[in-house]
Structures are given as C-alpha cells and as structure tokens.
Write a protein that holds these residues in place. Structure first.
Motif, PDB file in Angstrom:
ATOM      1  N   ALA A   1      -3.049   0.924  -8.694  1.00 35.40           N
ATOM      2  CA  ALA A   1      -2.503   1.789  -7.641  1.00 35.40           C
ATOM      3  C   ALA A   1      -3.429   1.813  -6.430  1.00 35.40           C
ATOM      4  O   ALA A   1      -2.964   1.821  -5.279  1.00 35.40           O
ATOM      5  CB  ALA A   1      -2.304   3.208  -8.185  1.00 35.40           C
ATOM      6  N   SER A   2      -4.728   1.790  -6.671  1.00 32.27           N
ATOM      7  CA  SER A   2      -5.681   1.766  -5.569  1.00 32.27           C
ATOM      8  C   SER A   2      -5.540   0.477  -4.760  1.00 32.27           C
ATOM      9  O   SER A   2      -5.554   0.513  -3.524  1.00 32.27           O
ATOM     10  CB  SER A   2      -7.107   1.889  -6.111  1.00 32.27           C
ATOM     11  OG  SER A   2      -8.050   1.737  -5.093  1.00 32.27           O
TER      12      SER A   2
ATOM     13  N   GLN B   1      -4.380   0.182  -0.842  1.00 29.98           N
ATOM     14  CA  GLN B   1      -5.135  -0.545   0.188  1.00 29.98           C
ATOM     15  C   GLN B   1      -4.238  -1.545   0.911  1.00 29.98           C
ATOM     16  O   GLN B   1      -4.279  -1.664   2.140  1.00 29.98           O
ATOM     17  CB  GLN B   1      -6.327  -1.276  -0.439  1.00 29.98           C
ATOM     18  CG  GLN B   1      -7.463  -0.350  -0.811  1.00 29.98           C
ATOM     19  CD  GLN B   1      -8.619  -1.099  -1.454  1.00 29.98           C
ATOM     20  OE1 GLN B   1      -8.454  -2.200  -1.980  1.00 29.98           O
ATOM     21  NE2 GLN B   1      -9.795  -0.493  -1.422  1.00 29.98           N
ATOM     22  N   ASN B   2      -3.411  -2.262   0.149  1.00 26.91           N
ATOM     23  CA  ASN B   2      -2.470  -3.202   0.770  1.00 26.91           C
ATOM     24  C   ASN B   2      -1.508  -2.477   1.698  1.00 26.91           C
ATOM     25  O   ASN B   2      -1.232  -2.950   2.814  1.00 26.91           O
ATOM     26  CB  ASN B   2      -1.685  -3.969  -0.297  1.00 26.91           C
ATOM     27  CG  ASN B   2      -2.537  -4.978  -1.029  1.00 26.91           C
ATOM     28  OD1 ASN B   2      -3.592  -5.379  -0.560  1.00 26.91           O
ATOM     29  ND2 ASN B   2      -2.086  -5.384  -2.205  1.00 26.91           N
TER      30      ASN B   2
ATOM     31  N   ARG C   1      -0.999  -2.935   5.748  1.00 28.59           N
ATOM     32  CA  ARG C   1       0.308  -3.211   6.363  1.00 28.59           C
ATOM     33  C   ARG C   1       0.648  -2.152   7.410  1.00 28.59           C
ATOM     34  O   ARG C   1       1.202  -2.474   8.468  1.00 28.59           O
ATOM     35  CB  ARG C   1       1.390  -3.271   5.285  1.00 28.59           C
ATOM     36  CG  ARG C   1       1.244  -4.498   4.385  1.00 28.59           C
ATOM     37  CD  ARG C   1       2.316  -4.583   3.356  1.00 28.59           C
ATOM     38  NE  ARG C   1       3.595  -4.838   4.008  1.00 28.59           N
ATOM     39  CZ  ARG C   1       4.764  -4.590   3.453  1.00 28.59           C
ATOM     40  NH1 ARG C   1       4.829  -4.077   2.245  1.00 28.59           N
ATOM     41  NH2 ARG C   1       5.880  -4.844   4.096  1.00 28.59           N
ATOM     42  N   LEU C   2       0.333  -0.894   7.117  1.00 32.38           N
ATOM     43  CA  LEU C   2       0.586   0.169   8.092  1.00 32.38           C
ATOM     44  C   LEU C   2      -0.233  -0.047   9.358  1.00 32.38           C
ATOM     45  O   LEU C   2       0.264   0.160  10.476  1.00 32.38           O
ATOM     46  CB  LEU C   2       0.221   1.531   7.491  1.00 32.38           C
ATOM     47  CG  LEU C   2       1.364   2.322   6.881  1.00 32.38           C
ATOM     48  CD1 LEU C   2       0.848   3.556   6.186  1.00 32.38           C
ATOM     49  CD2 LEU C   2       2.397   2.680   7.903  1.00 32.38           C
ATOM     50  N   ASP C   3      -1.488  -0.448   9.195  1.00 36.89           N
ATOM     51  CA  ASP C   3      -2.323  -0.728  10.368  1.00 36.89           C
ATOM     52  C   ASP C   3      -1.715  -1.846  11.217  1.00 36.89           C
ATOM     53  O   ASP C   3      -1.684  -1.765  12.444  1.00 36.89           O
ATOM     54  CB  ASP C   3      -3.747  -1.098   9.943  1.00 36.89           C
ATOM     55  CG  ASP C   3      -4.520   0.085   9.387  1.00 36.89           C
ATOM     56  OD1 ASP C   3      -4.106   1.243   9.632  1.00 36.89           O
ATOM     57  OD2 ASP C   3      -5.539  -0.153   8.701  1.00 36.89           O
TER      58      ASP C   3
END
Length: 103
Positions: free
Chosen positions: A65-66, A70-71, A75-77
């Motif tokens: 889950a961590s 992070q992925n 992607r949001l960035d």
C-alpha cells in the motif's frame, strides 16, 4: 539401653526414613505435573506462530500500500504540473484576447 538412648535412636531412624523416602520423585509423577504446563506452552507457541504469520502478512500488505501511495503521489504531481501548464496557457490566451482591439 537408657531411655534417652532409645529415644535418640528412634529419632535418628525416623529422621533418616523421612529424608530417604520424601526426597525422590518418580518420572511418572514429574511427567504428570509437567503435562498441563507443557500443553499450555504448546498452545501458546501455536498462537504465537499464527500471530507472527498474521503480522508478516499485514506488513507485506502495508508495504504494498505504501508503494502504491507513492506511485499515486507521483502521478498526482505529474497531473498537477500538466494542469498548471494548461492553466497558464489559458491565462496567457485570455490576456492576448483582452489586449486585441475590437473592430
């Protein structure tokens, strides 16, 4: 033999008998006394192994889950950067349109 001597001999024989007979425990007696404790230890070891397995499984899931978080953050960035770029272009186009004289 005097009364004192016979009492002393009787006391020594009684004491020797008590020490000789009372100090030994048979193997079967020890096994009977240890059996409940041994069974309880076995049950606790089984529970401990089960708990350990559950903890290891939870750790693996948390690590997965961590990694996914992070992925998703990356992607949001990237999406934020793209949206910011589009927003800047739209602002620039609006400013160009506002400056043009109307005929």
């Amino acid at each position: 033999m005097s009364a004192f001597a016979s009492k002393s001999v009787l006391a020594v024989v009684t004491l020797a008998g008590a020490l000789g007979l009372g100090g030994c425990a048979t193997k079967s007696y020890v096994r009977e006394q240890i059996a409940p404790v041994s069974q309880r230890v076995d049950r606790l070891e089984a529970k401990l192994q089960e708990t350990d397995g559950t903890a290891k499984s939870a750790l693996q899931e948390a690590q997965a889950a961590s990694g996914q978080a992070q992925n998703n953050g990356q992607r949001l960035d990237q999406l934020n950067s793209r949206v910011d770029g589009i927003d800047q272009r739209l602002t620039a186009q609006e400013q160009k349109r506002a400056k043009r004289p109307r005929h």
